[in-house]
Design an enzyme around this catalytic site. Structure first.
Site, short mmCIF file in Angstrom:
data_model
loop_
_atom_site.label_atom_id
_atom_site.label_comp_id
_atom_site.label_asym_id
_atom_site.label_seq_id
_atom_site.Cartn_x
_atom_site.Cartn_y
_atom_site.Cartn_z
N ASP A 25 10.74 -17.51 -11.38
CA ASP A 25 9.63 -18.36 -10.95
C ASP A 25 8.90 -17.57 -9.86
O ASP A 25 9.36 -17.49 -8.73
CB ASP A 25 10.17 -19.69 -10.42
CG ASP A 25 9.08 -20.59 -9.84
OD1 ASP A 25 7.90 -20.18 -9.84
OD2 ASP A 25 9.41 -21.69 -9.37
N LYS A 85 -0.24 -14.39 -5.15
CA LYS A 85 -0.49 -15.02 -6.45
C LYS A 85 -1.96 -15.46 -6.59
O LYS A 85 -2.51 -15.47 -7.68
CB LYS A 85 0.45 -16.21 -6.62
CG LYS A 85 0.51 -16.81 -8.02
CD LYS A 85 1.63 -17.84 -8.11
CE LYS A 85 1.70 -18.52 -9.47
NZ LYS A 85 2.85 -19.45 -9.54
N GLU A 182 4.84 -23.15 -16.29
CA GLU A 182 5.77 -23.75 -15.34
C GLU A 182 6.20 -25.17 -15.72
O GLU A 182 7.41 -25.46 -15.74
CB GLU A 182 5.19 -23.68 -13.92
CG GLU A 182 5.23 -22.24 -13.38
CD GLU A 182 4.29 -21.95 -12.22
OE1 GLU A 182 3.70 -22.91 -11.68
OE2 GLU A 182 4.12 -20.77 -11.87
N ASP A 204 3.39 -31.50 -11.88
CA ASP A 204 3.82 -30.31 -11.13
C ASP A 204 2.82 -30.01 -10.01
O ASP A 204 1.76 -29.43 -10.25
CB ASP A 204 3.93 -29.13 -12.11
CG ASP A 204 4.41 -27.84 -11.43
OD1 ASP A 204 4.57 -27.82 -10.19
OD2 ASP A 204 4.60 -26.84 -12.16
#
Lengths: 620, 178
Positions: A25, A85, A182, A204
């Site tokens: 992850d 990211k 994800e 999420d």
């Protein structure tokens, strides 16, 4: 005995041949690595027993990753990269306001780069440093080399961001078994753990992104029905709300970067305290000497974050509509991401679905755990309870057509892998090349969508407009990555491109594009009608001009001047915004050319027939 | 995997009868069984060539499934197997009463949007669903029983109108959300 264990090569492995595979992850704030051990998915800790690796990289004499880099953040902000990211697959222009970021950016026009003491680094290289640490951790912990890894990405990541993530893994020496969304990873961990069947929603809310996926779980199949999201909405926005509240309470306006960082850190810890307590006290001394001392209640926090939560519910409604499902058809809601710990989020989601959300898996770890389970399967460690995962592409893919319009080739929420071919034709007589512009997004105009790539098909044999047949094929693989090929069917001339754009959509752009796609649906229809009308008008003008050049002799002087004056009339309306006026002028010109077209038709029939014998004519 | 045949028609691929009436439960079972064999996840640990082949097979199975699952795409595909082109782009001749009804529906959707009236929109959506189902039943009759494929092509052209209207209703819902 080994002799009794006969299996097809590559499909099944004996226990001692267990292939080492991990799930990673790669998060905005923290990263984790997990693996399946003795049939159970476990997160791998570092030598100090910590599971989460802060996604921070510091370039000094050595490269430092994680806690140590995080500790140096305020001392050496320029060389310490956090939240990389957000830069993956992005250009500097995509990032927008960089004034509050301490980095020395290099504007390459494509993916941005960062100047550090160790030289210029791309976000792909920075991410690779994080991945290398996780790979080493896994190899030391598992005692061998990895066969491969599943790397998770937000479901709302576009082609450029996915490609950049895959490149980072390759750079870190990792064989990527699959890029996995994800929320889907979370659904696997949850679904297998609870033997769930039925429709589930995965909510999420991470540090910087929001994803929503609707899945149907049945025996052995995880089928994603729809995905939606906002890549510029996350836990950070809740911190920001508390931060703004502090500024307002204390009548503060401009703060130094240090004070801003201090208050943001305090806002974050107040947010976390409010999960357990009904109020939280925030105290600080600013660089000016001013003292901050405020108490924020859970009610205050709820009020200031209502809009953020409403936005997530709005996207949820859309995802349900895309899946053609009602709220009452959802059997369970799985909560993922640290930000879902906030009581007001759990409460709002619970109220929306009329049921208590499922929180029995650690929201920080569930994605890595699910990725590990999938990695184990993909590596070929097949067990008796094999399952199938059917995921979708979150944003539509299309091509630019005449008049700046986007023709959607693959609609959002298509199950991957998928391919779609569409035929296009030439616009002008004798056109020998065609430019192909690949776009991603939901809007109808090119300028409102994200440009992924541009390429040209050359060497089309000269033909009259509309005679060439160019087939363009879009292929999206199981990682959600796009490949485009174009081919002229008559001549076989071909051009292909692996869409590997140098930059992707900015978060703000995706958000804007999503909002716009619905807010401006009406504008789009108007604009589309206008452009279509303009295109039609231009084609007609070209066609009539060509006909005049070739066969003008068939017309009398007065017929010719009549047609020409109507052509001029049409040209005058073209720049106008009124598509009805253009339409009227097109009709008028069309009317004037009816007898001319008849005369040309007669002439060409005579021409064709004169070169033929009877047997040719009998075929039809 | 050796038995996978790219040249089979979509009905054959799923072991279904070549007709408009659909055994949707059967389609789903067959789809899952096929994907369980061909999906790229099954060959992620194999050679690049194997993985490419898996992608192509899986893509075809997805395409076949989506085609048969959708009533309008299934009809279009079935007619193409009978060499009948539905002429949705070229044949714009429509019965005038159908066009009038379509215009009225469009105006009703537009009015619901202007008035921000969700329940009126729900009503139009329900109305459209009823009309669409009726057309699909007619289509089944024309294709499976009467075997008048030209008449069926006309019904597909009507269904295309309904599909566009459904898209407009969906974007109206999105707009009311904001």
């Amino acid at each position: 005995m080994a002799l009794l264990q006969i299996s097809e090569p590559g499909l099944s492995t004996a226990p001692h041949q267990h292939r080492l595979a991990v799930g990673i992850d790669l998060g905005t704030t923290n990263s984790l690595v997990a693996t399946v051990r003795n049939g159970i998915s476990v997160v791998l800790n570092d030598e100090n027993g910590r599971a989460m690796l802060p996604s921070v990289v510091r370039y000094a004499t050595d490269v430092v990753v994680g806690e140590a880099a995080q500790a140096a953040q305020s001392d050496d902000p320029v060389n310490t990269i956090v939240s990389v990211k957000r830069f993956m697959g992005r250009s500097l222009a995509d990032i927008g306001d960089t004034s509050r970021l301490p980095y020395r950016f290099v504007d390459t026009g494509s993916m941005l780069q960062l100047r550090t003491v160790a030289g210029v680094k791309s976000p792909v290289e920075v991410s690779a440093e994080i991945l290398k640490v996780l790979r080493l951790r896994a190899e030391e912990s598992l005692g061998g080399e990895l066969v491969g890894a599943v790397i998770t990405v937000p479901a709302y990541f576009d082609d450029a961001q996915r490609q950049a993530t895959k490149d980072a893994a390759k750079l870190a020496g990792i064989n990527v078994l699959r890029l996995l969304n994800e929320p889907t990873a979370a659904a696997i961990a949850y679904g297998l753990d609870n033997a769930s069947e039925g429709v589930y929603a995965v909510y999420d809310l991470g540090g910087g992104t929001f994803d929503i996926s609707i899945l149907r779980l049945s025996r052995g199949v995880f089928e994603v029905l729809s995905a939606n999201g906002d890549s510029a909405l996350g836990g950070d926005d809740f911190d920001q709300r508390i931060h703004c509240w502090l500024l307002e309470k204390n009548q503060l306006s401009v703060l130094s970067p240090q004070d801003t960082r201090l208050l943001l850190t305090l806002a974050r810890s107040a947010k976390e305290q409010l999960t357990e307590h009904v109020d939280a006290r925030i105290t600080a001394v600013l660089s000016s000497g001013e003292i901050i001392d405020n108490v924020i209640t859970r009610t205050d926090f709820q009020e200031m974050s209502t809009n953020l939560i409403q936005r997530t519910l709005q996207l949820m409604r859309r995802a349900l509509r895309d899946a053609k499902l009602g709220v009452d058809e959802v059997k369970g809601v799985v909560m993922v991401g640290g930000a879902t710990r906030m009581p007001q989020v759990q409460h709002a989601v619970g109220e929306f679905f009329g049921q208590t959300p499922l929180t029995n898996l650690d929201p920080d770890k569930v994605v890595a755990l699910g990725a590990a389970i999938q990695a184990n399967l993909l590596a070929g460690n097949r067990s008796s309870d094999d399952w199938l995962l059917l995921d979708v592409i979150p944003l539509s893919l299309g091509l630019e057509t005449m008049g700046g319009l986007v023709e959607k080739i693959i609609p959002r929420n298509s199950t991957i892998p998928t391919a779609r071919a569409q035929e296009f034709t030439t616009y002008k007589d004798g056109q020998t090349a065609m430019s192909l512009h690949v776009l991603q997004g939901e809007r109808e105009l090119v300028s409102d969508c994200r440009s992924l790539a541009q390429f040209e098909l050359r060497g089309i044999p000269p033909m009259v407009a509309g005679a060439a047949r160019i087939r363009v094929t879009f292929q999206v693989d199981a990682d959600g990555l796009l490949n485009v090929a174009a081919r002229e069917l008559g001549s076989g001339v071909e051009a292909a491109i692996v869409v590997k754009p140098s930059y992707g959509l900015s978060d703000a752009e995706i958000t804007r594009m999503l909002q716009d796609s619905t807010q401006h649906a009406q504008d789009d229809m108007q604009a589309r009608a206008h452009r279509e009308q303009q295109t039609e008008a231009n084609q007609l003008l070209d066609a009539v001009q060509n006909a005049l050049d070739q066969d003008g002799s068939l017309l009398s002087e007065s017929q010719r001047s009549e047609i020409e004056s109507r052509m001029t009339a049409l040209k005058v309306t073209l720049p106008l915004a009124d598509h009805l006026a253009i339409k009227r002028a097109v009709t008028t010109l069309n009317d004037a050319t009816v007898s001319f077209a008849q005369a040309r038709m007669d002439k060409s029939v005579k021409r064709v027939l004169s070169g033929m014998n009877i047997s040719d004519l009998e075929i039809k | 995997m050796q038995s996978f045949d790219f040249s089979k028609d979509f009905f054959n691929l799923f072991g279904l009868n070549r007709c408009y009436h659909l055994d949707s439960a059967g389609l789903e079972v067959q789809f899952r069984a096929l994907q369980a064999r061909v999906h790229p996840d099954k060959s992620a640990h194999l050679s690049d060539a194997e993985q490419r082949l898996a992608m192509q097979r899986s893509t075809l199975v997805n395409e076949a499934y989506q085609t048969l699952k959708s009533p309008i795409r299934r009809a279009r595909y079935l007619l193409s197997l009978h060499d009948v082109d539905t002429q949705e782009e070229t044949n714009t001749v429509m019965p005038i009463d159908f066009l009038m009804a379509q215009m009225e529906l469009r105006e009703a959707v537009e009015a619901a949007l202007q008035a921000q009236d969700i329940s009126a929109l729900d009503e139009q959506a329900a109305h459209l669903t009823t009309d669409t189902r009726a057309l699909e039943a007619e289509l089944a009759e024309q294709i499976d029983t009467v075997q008048n494929y030209q008449a069926a092509a006309g019904l597909v052209r009507k269904l295309r109108f309904m599909e566009k209207l459904a898209e407009e209703i969906a974007s109206a819902y999105d707009e009311l959300d904001n």
